[in-house]
Write an enzyme that holds these catalytic residues in place. Structure first.
Site, PDB file in Angstrom:
ATOM      1  N   ASN A   9       0.610  -1.094   0.129  1.00 16.78           N
ATOM      2  CA  ASN A   9       0.239  -0.441   0.312  1.00 16.78           C
ATOM      3  C   ASN A   9       0.947   1.407   0.122  1.00 16.78           C
ATOM      4  OD1 ASN A   9      -2.000   1.943   0.287  1.00 16.78           O
ATOM      5  ND2 ASN A   9      -2.230   1.836   2.306  1.00 16.78           N
ATOM      6  N   LYS A  11      -0.349   4.410  -0.571  1.00 20.95           N
ATOM      7  CA  LYS A  11      -0.636   5.122   0.328  1.00 20.95           C
ATOM      8  C   LYS A  11      -0.324   6.852  -0.742  1.00 20.95           C
ATOM      9  CE  LYS A  11       0.245   3.619   4.613  1.00 20.95           C
ATOM     10  NZ  LYS A  11       0.315   3.398   6.486  1.00 20.95           N
ATOM     11  N   HIS A  97      -9.215   1.658   4.726  1.00 23.61           N
ATOM     12  CA  HIS A  97      -8.003   1.211   5.229  1.00 23.61           C
ATOM     13  C   HIS A  97      -8.348   2.722   6.417  1.00 23.61           C
ATOM     14  CE1 HIS A  97      -3.871   3.007   6.150  1.00 23.61           C
ATOM     15  NE2 HIS A  97      -3.897   1.352   5.701  1.00 23.61           N
ATOM     16  N   GLY A 175       1.702   2.037  10.553  1.00 24.83           N
ATOM     17  CA  GLY A 175       3.225   3.177  10.643  1.00 24.83           C
ATOM     18  C   GLY A 175       4.180   3.654  12.064  1.00 24.83           C
ATOM     19  N   SER A 215       2.831  -2.334  10.438  1.00 32.10           N
ATOM     20  CA  SER A 215       4.626  -2.532  10.722  1.00 32.10           C
ATOM     21  C   SER A 215       5.212  -3.764   9.749  1.00 32.10           C
ATOM     22  CB  SER A 215       5.387  -2.155  11.482  1.00 32.10           C
ATOM     23  OG  SER A 215       4.356  -0.996  12.216  1.00 32.10           O
TER      24      SER A 215
HETATM   25  C1  PEP Z   1      -0.503  -0.181   5.979  1.00 35.30           C
HETATM   26  O1  PEP Z   1      -0.652   0.995   5.272  1.00 35.30           O
HETATM   27  O2  PEP Z   1      -1.205  -0.389   5.259  1.00 35.30           O
HETATM   28  C2  PEP Z   1       0.496  -0.139   6.595  1.00 35.30           C
HETATM   29  C3  PEP Z   1      -0.030  -1.362   7.575  1.00 35.30           C
HETATM   30  O3  PEP Z   1       1.137   0.620   6.554  1.00 35.30           O
HETATM   31  P1  PEP Z   1       2.744  -0.212   7.780  1.00 35.30           P
HETATM   32  O4  PEP Z   1       3.223  -1.362   6.738  1.00 35.30           O
HETATM   33  O5  PEP Z   1       3.779   0.997   7.751  1.00 35.30           O
HETATM   34  O6  PEP Z   1       2.686  -0.414   8.992  1.00 35.30           O
END
Ligand code: PEP
Length: 261
Positions: A9, A11, A97, A175, A215
């Protein structure tokens, strides 16, 4: 049999040239590492979907959208419809999300409308659900997850398990660098699969992919993927760098050939 989905993803990251560079490098990697049990997927921003598809055409990778309008068409400035995504041959779309829920006030009822628009257009929704830290600390994780599932799938018919994907993303792990332990993640994934079984029957529940997000990175993905009900990752930060994204695809390929997952 379920595949392992390694979904990036992106973003609101990467401009046109960064998107091209990443896709070209991913294409080179995938030409050498094709595995029919692993589906890599990237979700760039709307303006670069076609560009990414063009570079990755005929390679074993999906290009997904990050969101869709809940409306079918008309005067909705700035929105993109499911029919428009379908006309681009986009086959997957993330909805619900936690950033959309948190910053754009999206509710389960709205996410349900988006889910319907996608299903009407033959696009596979990747439906995100997950509890906040406060809800977990209050011991309400199970209640929150079931209520999100009931809200998003209220009176939705699923004919086959390949029509939808669910992503369990604990909000406190997105995140933040904090990952749910594989045990914590598996527990919620099992709860989700159980709910799917009650709602849609054993076959659909066995076929539906449930991804973990929060993460995920090369260092922790193996242990997560080894869990019985974890069918892949929805990955933000660690999907932006070609090396770490390819490392995670490689680990998924290894596990799938070792009979893991
Ligand atoms: C996400 O944006 O769906 C996500 C899980 O981000 P991250 O892996 O950076 O925690």
């Amino acid at each position: 049999m379920r595949k392992i989905i390694i979904a990036g993803n992106w973003k609101m990251n990467k401009d046109a040239s960064e998107t091209s560079k990443f896709c070209s490098e991913l294409g080179t990697y995938l030409k050498k590492h094709d595995n029919e049990r692993v589906l890599p997927l990237i979700a760039p921003v709307f303006p670069f979907l076609s560009q990414a598809q063009g570079i990755l055409r005929s390679l074993p990778v999906a290009v997904a959208a990050q969101d869709v309008s809940s409306h079918a068409e008309g005067a909705f400035t700035g929105e993109v419809s499911a029919a428009q995504l379908c006309s681009l041959e986009v086959r997957h779309c993330i909805i619900g999300h936690s950033e959309r829920r948190q910053y754009h006030g999206e509710t389960d009822a709205l996410i349900r409308e988006k889910l319907l628009r996608l299903l009407e257009n033959g696009i596979i929704p990747i439906v995100c659900i997950g509890e906040t830290l406060q809800q977990r600390e209050q011991g309400r994780t199970e209640q929150v997850i079931i209520s999100q599932l009931e809200g998003c799938f209220d009176q939705i018919t699923i004919a086959a398990g390949d029509q939808i994907v669910i992503a369990y993303e604990p909000v406190w792990a997105i995140g933040t660098g904090k990952t749910a332990t594989s045990g914590q993640a598996q527990e919620v994934h099992a709860l989700i699969r159980n709910w799917l079984q009650t709602s849609y029957g054993s076959q659909a529940a066995a076929d539906i992919h449930i991804l973990y997000g929060g993460s995920v990175k090369p260092d922790n993905i193996r242990e997560l993927l080894e869990q019985k009900d974890i069918d892949g990752g929805l990955i933000g930060g660690a999907s932006l760098k070609i090396d770490s994204f390819c490392t995670m695809i490689g680990l998924a390929c290894e596990l799938s050939s070792a009979g893991g997952n």
